[in-house]
Design an enzyme around this catalytic site. Sequence first.
Site, PDB file in Angstrom:
ATOM      1  N   LYS A  38       0.837  -1.206   0.000  1.00 47.92           N
ATOM      2  CA  LYS A  38       0.000   0.000   0.000  1.00 47.92           C
ATOM      3  C   LYS A  38       0.876   1.262   0.000  1.00 47.92           C
ATOM      4  O   LYS A  38       2.077   1.183   0.295  1.00 47.92           O
ATOM      5  CB  LYS A  38      -0.906  -0.031   1.231  1.00 47.92           C
ATOM      6  CG  LYS A  38      -0.115  -0.097   2.516  1.00 47.92           C
ATOM      7  CD  LYS A  38      -0.933  -0.668   3.659  1.00 47.92           C
ATOM      8  CE  LYS A  38      -0.133  -0.529   4.943  1.00 47.92           C
ATOM      9  NZ  LYS A  38      -0.674  -1.307   6.045  1.00 47.92           N
TER      10      LYS A  38
ATOM     11  N   ARG B 179     -10.263  -0.376  14.976  1.00 48.46           N
ATOM     12  CA  ARG B 179     -10.376   0.214  13.635  1.00 48.46           C
ATOM     13  C   ARG B 179     -11.481  -0.571  12.930  1.00 48.46           C
ATOM     14  O   ARG B 179     -12.529  -0.792  13.529  1.00 48.46           O
ATOM     15  CB  ARG B 179      -9.005   0.097  12.950  1.00 48.46           C
ATOM     16  CG  ARG B 179      -8.788   1.019  11.789  1.00 48.46           C
ATOM     17  CD  ARG B 179      -7.322   1.121  11.382  1.00 48.46           C
ATOM     18  NE  ARG B 179      -6.741  -0.144  10.948  1.00 48.46           N
ATOM     19  CZ  ARG B 179      -5.477  -0.299  10.539  1.00 48.46           C
ATOM     20  NH1 ARG B 179      -4.677   0.761  10.512  1.00 48.46           N
ATOM     21  NH2 ARG B 179      -4.998  -1.455  10.173  1.00 48.46           N
TER      22      ARG B 179
ATOM     23  N   HIS C 150      -5.548  -7.573  13.609  1.00 53.55           N
ATOM     24  CA  HIS C 150      -4.374  -6.692  13.558  1.00 53.55           C
ATOM     25  C   HIS C 150      -3.965  -6.281  14.973  1.00 53.55           C
ATOM     26  O   HIS C 150      -4.816  -6.123  15.839  1.00 53.55           O
ATOM     27  CB  HIS C 150      -4.729  -5.460  12.714  1.00 53.55           C
ATOM     28  CG  HIS C 150      -3.548  -4.655  12.265  1.00 53.55           C
ATOM     29  ND1 HIS C 150      -2.507  -5.181  11.540  1.00 53.55           N
ATOM     30  CD2 HIS C 150      -3.243  -3.339  12.428  1.00 53.55           C
ATOM     31  CE1 HIS C 150      -1.613  -4.235  11.274  1.00 53.55           C
ATOM     32  NE2 HIS C 150      -2.038  -3.108  11.811  1.00 53.55           N
TER      33      HIS C 150
ATOM     34  N   ARG D 253       1.727 -11.004   7.467  1.00 60.33           N
ATOM     35  CA  ARG D 253       1.503  -9.806   6.646  1.00 60.33           C
ATOM     36  C   ARG D 253       2.560  -8.730   6.887  1.00 60.33           C
ATOM     37  O   ARG D 253       2.248  -7.639   7.347  1.00 60.33           O
ATOM     38  CB  ARG D 253       0.139  -9.185   6.987  1.00 60.33           C
ATOM     39  CG  ARG D 253      -1.087  -9.949   6.596  1.00 60.33           C
ATOM     40  CD  ARG D 253      -2.336  -9.056   6.721  1.00 60.33           C
ATOM     41  NE  ARG D 253      -2.373  -8.267   7.938  1.00 60.33           N
ATOM     42  CZ  ARG D 253      -2.938  -8.665   9.090  1.00 60.33           C
ATOM     43  NH1 ARG D 253      -3.535  -9.822   9.175  1.00 60.33           N
ATOM     44  NH2 ARG D 253      -2.917  -7.880  10.145  1.00 60.33           N
TER      45      ARG D 253
ATOM     46  N   TYR E 205      14.786  31.080   5.838  1.00 59.45           N
ATOM     47  CA  TYR E 205      13.655  31.778   6.469  1.00 59.45           C
ATOM     48  C   TYR E 205      13.826  31.889   7.974  1.00 59.45           C
ATOM     49  O   TYR E 205      14.197  30.922   8.641  1.00 59.45           O
ATOM     50  CB  TYR E 205      12.349  31.036   6.187  1.00 59.45           C
ATOM     51  CG  TYR E 205      11.936  31.055   4.736  1.00 59.45           C
ATOM     52  CD1 TYR E 205      11.567  32.252   4.115  1.00 59.45           C
ATOM     53  CD2 TYR E 205      11.908  29.883   3.991  1.00 59.45           C
ATOM     54  CE1 TYR E 205      11.183  32.267   2.779  1.00 59.45           C
ATOM     55  CE2 TYR E 205      11.524  29.881   2.661  1.00 59.45           C
ATOM     56  CZ  TYR E 205      11.161  31.086   2.051  1.00 59.45           C
ATOM     57  OH  TYR E 205      10.785  31.091   0.747  1.00 59.45           O
TER      58      TYR E 205
ATOM     59  N   CYS F 235      13.281  24.730   3.199  1.00 62.89           N
ATOM     60  CA  CYS F 235      12.331  25.446   2.333  1.00 62.89           C
ATOM     61  C   CYS F 235      11.503  24.421   1.560  1.00 62.89           C
ATOM     62  O   CYS F 235      11.719  23.223   1.682  1.00 62.89           O
ATOM     63  CB  CYS F 235      13.073  26.347   1.352  1.00 62.89           C
ATOM     64  SG  CYS F 235      14.313  27.425   2.108  1.00 62.89           S
TER      65      CYS F 235
ATOM     66  N   ASP G 111      11.571  23.799  -1.632  1.00 60.76           N
ATOM     67  CA  ASP G 111      12.295  23.128  -2.715  1.00 60.76           C
ATOM     68  C   ASP G 111      13.797  23.071  -2.506  1.00 60.76           C
ATOM     69  O   ASP G 111      14.511  22.536  -3.347  1.00 60.76           O
ATOM     70  CB  ASP G 111      12.043  23.874  -4.033  1.00 60.76           C
ATOM     71  CG  ASP G 111      10.587  24.230  -4.203  1.00 60.76           C
ATOM     72  OD1 ASP G 111       9.767  23.302  -4.164  1.00 60.76           O
ATOM     73  OD2 ASP G 111      10.264  25.431  -4.331  1.00 60.76           O
TER      74      ASP G 111
HETATM   75  C1  LIG Z   1       0.144  -2.098   6.725  1.00 52.89           C
HETATM   76  C2  LIG Z   1      -0.417  -3.307   7.334  1.00 52.89           C
HETATM   77  C3  LIG Z   1       0.406  -4.375   7.718  1.00 52.89           C
HETATM   78  C4  LIG Z   1       1.934  -4.305   7.659  1.00 52.89           C
HETATM   79  O1  LIG Z   1       2.425  -3.690   8.799  1.00 52.89           O
HETATM   80  P1  LIG Z   1       4.020  -3.493   9.030  1.00 52.89           P
HETATM   81  O2  LIG Z   1       4.115  -2.915  10.386  1.00 52.89           O
HETATM   82  O3  LIG Z   1       4.493  -2.581   7.959  1.00 52.89           O
HETATM   83  O4  LIG Z   1       4.619  -4.851   8.933  1.00 52.89           O
HETATM   84  C5  LIG Z   1      -0.201  -5.532   8.166  1.00 52.89           C
HETATM   85  N1  LIG Z   1      -1.544  -5.606   8.268  1.00 52.89           N
HETATM   86  C6  LIG Z   1      -2.368  -4.599   7.950  1.00 52.89           C
HETATM   87  C7  LIG Z   1      -3.834  -4.756   8.100  1.00 52.89           C
HETATM   88  C8  LIG Z   1      -1.834  -3.421   7.485  1.00 52.89           C
HETATM   89  O5  LIG Z   1      -2.657  -2.402   7.169  1.00 52.89           O
END
Ligand SMILES: *Cc1c(COP(=O)(O)O)cnc(C)c1O
Length: 374
Positions: free
Chosen positions: A43, A141, A170, A225, A267, A314, A316
């Site tokens: 992602k 979530r 998660h 994951r 700045y 800045c 850029d």
């Molecule tokens: C992004 C994500 C992960 C990966 O997490 P990391 O900390 O980058 O390993 C795993 N599960 C879900 C649902 C995520 O959104």
Amino acid sequence: MPNKNKIGYRPTWAEINLNNLEYNFKQVKLRLHPQTKVLVTVKADAYGHGLIPVSQRLAASGVDYLGVASIDEGIKLRKAHIKTPILVLGLALKQDIQSFFTFKLTPTICDYEFAVALSRKATALKKPMRLHIKVDTGMGRIGVAHQDALELVKRIHKLKSIVIEGIFTHFPLADSGRKFTVSQIELFYKLASELKKIGIAIPLVHAANSVGLIDYQNSRFAMVRPGLVIYGLYPKSGLGINLKPVLSLKTRVVFIKQVPAGCGISYGHAYKTKRLAYIVTLPIGYGDGYPRNLSNLAPLLINGRRFRISGRICMDQIMADVGKFKPKLADEVVLIGKQGKEKITTEELADLAGTIPYEIACGLGSRIPRIYVS
Ligand SMILES: *Cc1c(COP(=O)(O)O)cnc(C)c1O
């Protein structure tokens, strides 16, 4: 040196080492049972590393699943002819259901109504749809509350043309709350075994992100994951895995001048020279996602020597007081990565900016070309 045509006119670029990406993927695989599957999260443009090249390399290395946040990211992968199964981790709207079929994407479900709508569509198209059900065991979530999960899975299981391929959860505290994470794993384990007991076989039970899969062996279930560790970045210090960073951020000196002591730079004149000094200007700024709160803080490497950004960043451009040292125009400057014996890590920058390596990597803007080195 990367080909000039490829990087554009401004000499600022990110180098992405796909060999290191594959190395990290294999380091993760080495820790797993050969049957444990791996979904890598790609992602947010593969955490800023480039969605397509990263996914292509992972597909060639044998990744089992790719994880994206939205349908749009999944479609980009399909348009690049990536055939690997793709799980859309975020929730979709009912009106977008057709796209899951068109582009062969796997949806995440956490309520019955969405599953019913999918089932209707799947039945009408005569194309069974596989899906994953998200269970909230403490993240707060998306996801069905774990107390209601068994009931929901049972109901969805009865729907026509629907295959429950996965259930997942998660961890919010994998890096900080051992007791809580262990209790989540127990809750999830209980759910998985109850489902097995009543004859609902779900092939892909998954929970572990990067920290989870390394620090909690029993969180690995049927699939893991990881995201961050695949990019060679450490979600916390002391994680027991050897990784190679994938991304380097580089630029070149475009201007040098000598200024007297007491000269204000950038700045607000938040920096003043203490003595006669050379000041270099570099063509990168917060408009590229280089965090402005690194002003007067971030390190940089020129000729294998460490200096620091001087004055405010800045949009850029940035400046650095390099003292008596006079670099040459077009000298390479490393903002993330190695030069000679010195190195600057994404983790170091994240600490200085008061954020996490994830945000530094994803934040690097589209104005910075990604150059792939293998
Ligand atoms: C992004 C994500 C992960 C990966 O997490 P990391 O900390 O980058 O390993 C795993 N599960 C879900 C649902 C995520 O959104």
